[in-house]
Design a protein around this motif. Structure first.
Motif, PDB file in Angstrom:
ATOM      1  N   ALA A  25      -0.807  -0.071   4.512  1.00 55.19           N
ATOM      2  CA  ALA A  25      -1.517  -1.319   4.248  1.00 55.19           C
ATOM      3  C   ALA A  25      -2.493  -1.168   3.082  1.00 55.19           C
ATOM      4  O   ALA A  25      -2.568  -2.037   2.196  1.00 55.19           O
ATOM      5  N   THR A  26      -3.233  -0.061   3.048  1.00 53.59           N
ATOM      6  CA  THR A  26      -4.211   0.176   1.993  1.00 53.59           C
ATOM      7  C   THR A  26      -3.539   0.204   0.632  1.00 53.59           C
ATOM      8  O   THR A  26      -4.077  -0.326  -0.360  1.00 53.59           O
ATOM      9  N   MET A  27      -2.364   0.812   0.542  1.00 54.12           N
ATOM     10  CA  MET A  27      -1.611   0.870  -0.720  1.00 54.12           C
ATOM     11  C   MET A  27      -1.238  -0.520  -1.217  1.00 54.12           C
ATOM     12  O   MET A  27      -0.989  -0.722  -2.401  1.00 54.12           O
ATOM     13  N   ARG A  28      -1.226  -1.484  -0.309  1.00 51.59           N
ATOM     14  CA  ARG A  28      -0.882  -2.862  -0.661  1.00 51.59           C
ATOM     15  C   ARG A  28      -2.104  -3.767  -0.729  1.00 51.59           C
ATOM     16  O   ARG A  28      -1.980  -4.995  -0.817  1.00 51.59           O
ATOM     17  N   GLY A  29      -3.282  -3.145  -0.655  1.00 49.98           N
ATOM     18  CA  GLY A  29      -4.513  -3.909  -0.745  1.00 49.98           C
ATOM     19  C   GLY A  29      -4.787  -4.779   0.467  1.00 49.98           C
ATOM     20  O   GLY A  29      -5.489  -5.785   0.377  1.00 49.98           O
ATOM     21  N   ARG A  30      -4.252  -4.382   1.600  1.00 52.66           N
ATOM     22  CA  ARG A  30      -4.403  -5.156   2.823  1.00 52.66           C
ATOM     23  C   ARG A  30      -5.199  -4.361   3.851  1.00 52.66           C
ATOM     24  O   ARG A  30      -5.284  -3.130   3.778  1.00 52.66           O
ATOM     25  N   PRO A  31      -5.774  -5.028   4.852  1.00 53.98           N
ATOM     26  CA  PRO A  31      -6.517  -4.315   5.898  1.00 53.98           C
ATOM     27  C   PRO A  31      -5.587  -3.446   6.733  1.00 53.98           C
ATOM     28  O   PRO A  31      -4.377  -3.712   6.829  1.00 53.98           O
ATOM     29  N   ARG A  32      -6.138  -2.421   7.356  1.00 62.49           N
ATOM     30  CA  ARG A  32      -5.336  -1.458   8.120  1.00 62.49           C
ATOM     31  C   ARG A  32      -4.520  -2.133   9.221  1.00 62.49           C
ATOM     32  O   ARG A  32      -3.387  -1.742   9.505  1.00 62.49           O
ATOM     33  N   LEU A  33      -5.095  -3.156   9.860  1.00 64.62           N
ATOM     34  CA  LEU A  33      -4.370  -3.822  10.939  1.00 64.62           C
ATOM     35  C   LEU A  33      -3.084  -4.481  10.455  1.00 64.62           C
ATOM     36  O   LEU A  33      -2.120  -4.634  11.214  1.00 64.62           O
ATOM     37  N   PHE A  34      -3.043  -4.857   9.181  1.00 72.18           N
ATOM     38  CA  PHE A  34      -1.807  -5.404   8.606  1.00 72.18           C
ATOM     39  C   PHE A  34      -0.694  -4.364   8.701  1.00 72.18           C
ATOM     40  O   PHE A  34       0.454  -4.687   9.016  1.00 72.18           O
ATOM     41  N   GLY A  35      -1.050  -3.119   8.460  1.00 74.21           N
ATOM     42  CA  GLY A  35      -0.072  -2.040   8.558  1.00 74.21           C
ATOM     43  C   GLY A  35       0.377  -1.806   9.993  1.00 74.21           C
ATOM     44  O   GLY A  35       1.542  -1.519  10.244  1.00 74.21           O
ATOM     45  N   HIS A  36      -0.551  -1.926  10.929  1.00 71.72           N
ATOM     46  CA  HIS A  36      -0.184  -1.739  12.338  1.00 71.72           C
ATOM     47  C   HIS A  36       0.786  -2.833  12.805  1.00 71.72           C
ATOM     48  O   HIS A  36       1.717  -2.558  13.573  1.00 71.72           O
ATOM     49  N   HIS A  37       0.588  -4.048  12.335  1.00 67.79           N
ATOM     50  CA  HIS A  37       1.506  -5.128  12.688  1.00 67.79           C
ATOM     51  C   HIS A  37       2.887  -4.869  12.079  1.00 67.79           C
ATOM     52  O   HIS A  37       3.918  -5.106  12.742  1.00 67.79           O
ATOM     53  N   ALA A  38       2.915  -4.379  10.848  1.00 63.11           N
ATOM     54  CA  ALA A  38       4.198  -4.041  10.221  1.00 63.11           C
ATOM     55  C   ALA A  38       4.884  -2.914  10.983  1.00 63.11           C
ATOM     56  O   ALA A  38       6.104  -2.920  11.170  1.00 63.11           O
TER      57      ALA A  38
END
Length: 241
Positions: A25-38
C-alpha cells in the motif's frame, strides 16, 4: 515433470505467512489498511486454487500475538476487516465446500469477532473439500505454553502420567491437533524469518521465502512455488538410498 506428477507430489498442507500488505500500500501512496484489504481479496483466490493444485489443507497467518504492538488505528482496522471478511465470505466458503477453523488465543479477541468465528466454523463443519485454517491472535510460543498448561493440568488431576509425556503427547494439546503438520511454509515479501508461526508443527516442513508482496501473490505465483516444492527431496533426517 508432468502436471499429473506435479499434483501427486504436491504438499498436502501449505501454511502461509502473508507478509507485505502494508508495504504494498505504501508503494502506491495509500494507507496500510488499503493493503490489508487487497490482501484479504487475494486469500479467496488462493483458497479457490488449492483443489486444482492438490493442496488439501491451507493455513494462513492472519494476526499474530505480536501484532497488537501496531498502531491502535491499524489494529482496529484489522479487527474490522476480519469481521467483514467472515460475514462476506461465509456463503462462498460453504458453497466451495471449504471447512474453516481458527487457531490462536480466541478469548483475547472481542466477543463479536469470536461469535462470528464460532458461526463460520459451525456452518462449514460438514464441508469436506479444502481445509482452511486462519490463525488469529496466534503465536507459536503462546500456543505451546497454553498446550503445556493444559497438559500439566491433566497430569496434576491424574488423567495423564508424567511417564506418558513425550513428543507424541504434546501435539494433542495444540490448537492444530486435528490437522496434519505443514509440508510447506511460504513467506511472502522477502523477509526470511518464521515469526513465531507453527513452531512445533513445522519441525520438518520445507520453507520457501519469496520476494512477492502478499497482494501480488497470484494463483500463478502459488503454482510456481508448488512446482518448486515438487522437485525437492524430503528425507526427514534420513539418507536417500
Amino acid at each position: 515433470m508432468t502436471n499429473a506428477e506435479h499434483i501427486r507430489r504436491a504438499p498436502r498442507h501449505v501454511a502461509i505467512i502473508m507478509d507485505g500488505n502494508g508495504r504494498w500500500a505504501t508503494m502506491r501512496g495509500r494507507p496500510r489498511l488499503f493493503g490489508h484489504h487487497a490482501g484479504a481479496k487475494r486469500v479467496r483466490e488462493i483458497v479457490e486454487a488449492c483443489p486444482d493444485q492438490g493442496v488439501k489443507y491451507l493455513t494462513i497467518f492472519g494476526f499474530s500475538t505480536e501484532n497488537w504492538k501496531r498502531t491502535q488505528i491499524e489494529v482496529a482496522g484489522l479487527m474490522s476487516l476480519f469481521r467483514r471478511y467472515i460475514q462476506k465470505e461465509a456463503r462462498a466458503l460453504k458453497a466451495n465446500n471449504v471447512r474453516v477453523r481458527f487457531i490462536g488465543d480466541r478469548p483475547g479477541l472481542d466477543i463479536k469477532l469470536q461469535n462470528l468465528m464460532d458461526e463460520l466454523e459451525e456452518v462449514t463443519k460438514d464441508c469436506d473439500g479444502t481445509n482452511l485454517t486462519i490463525a488469529l491472535n496466534y503465536g507459536g510460543r503462546d500456543e505451546v505454553a497454553r498446550a503445556t498448561r493444559r497438559l500439566a493440568e491433566d497430569v496434576a488431576a491424574g488423567r495423564l502420567s508424567p511417564d506418558d509425556v513425550d513428543e507424541e503427547t504434546l501435539p494433542h494439546y495444540l490448537d492444530t491437533h486435528v490437522l496434519p503438520d505443514p509440508d510447506l511454509v511460504i513467506r511472502t515479501s522477502g523477509e526470511a524469518r518464521i515469526s513465531n508461526f507453527l513452531l512445533w508443527q513445522s519441525a520438518y516442513a520445507e520453507y520457501e521465502f519469496i520476494d512477492t508482496l502478499w497482494p501480488d501473490f497470484t494463483p500463478a505465483v502459488f503454482a510456481e512455488v508448488l512446482r518448486s516444492y515438487a522437485s525437492r527431496d524430503r528425507r526427514y533426517g534420513g539418507v536417500k538410498a
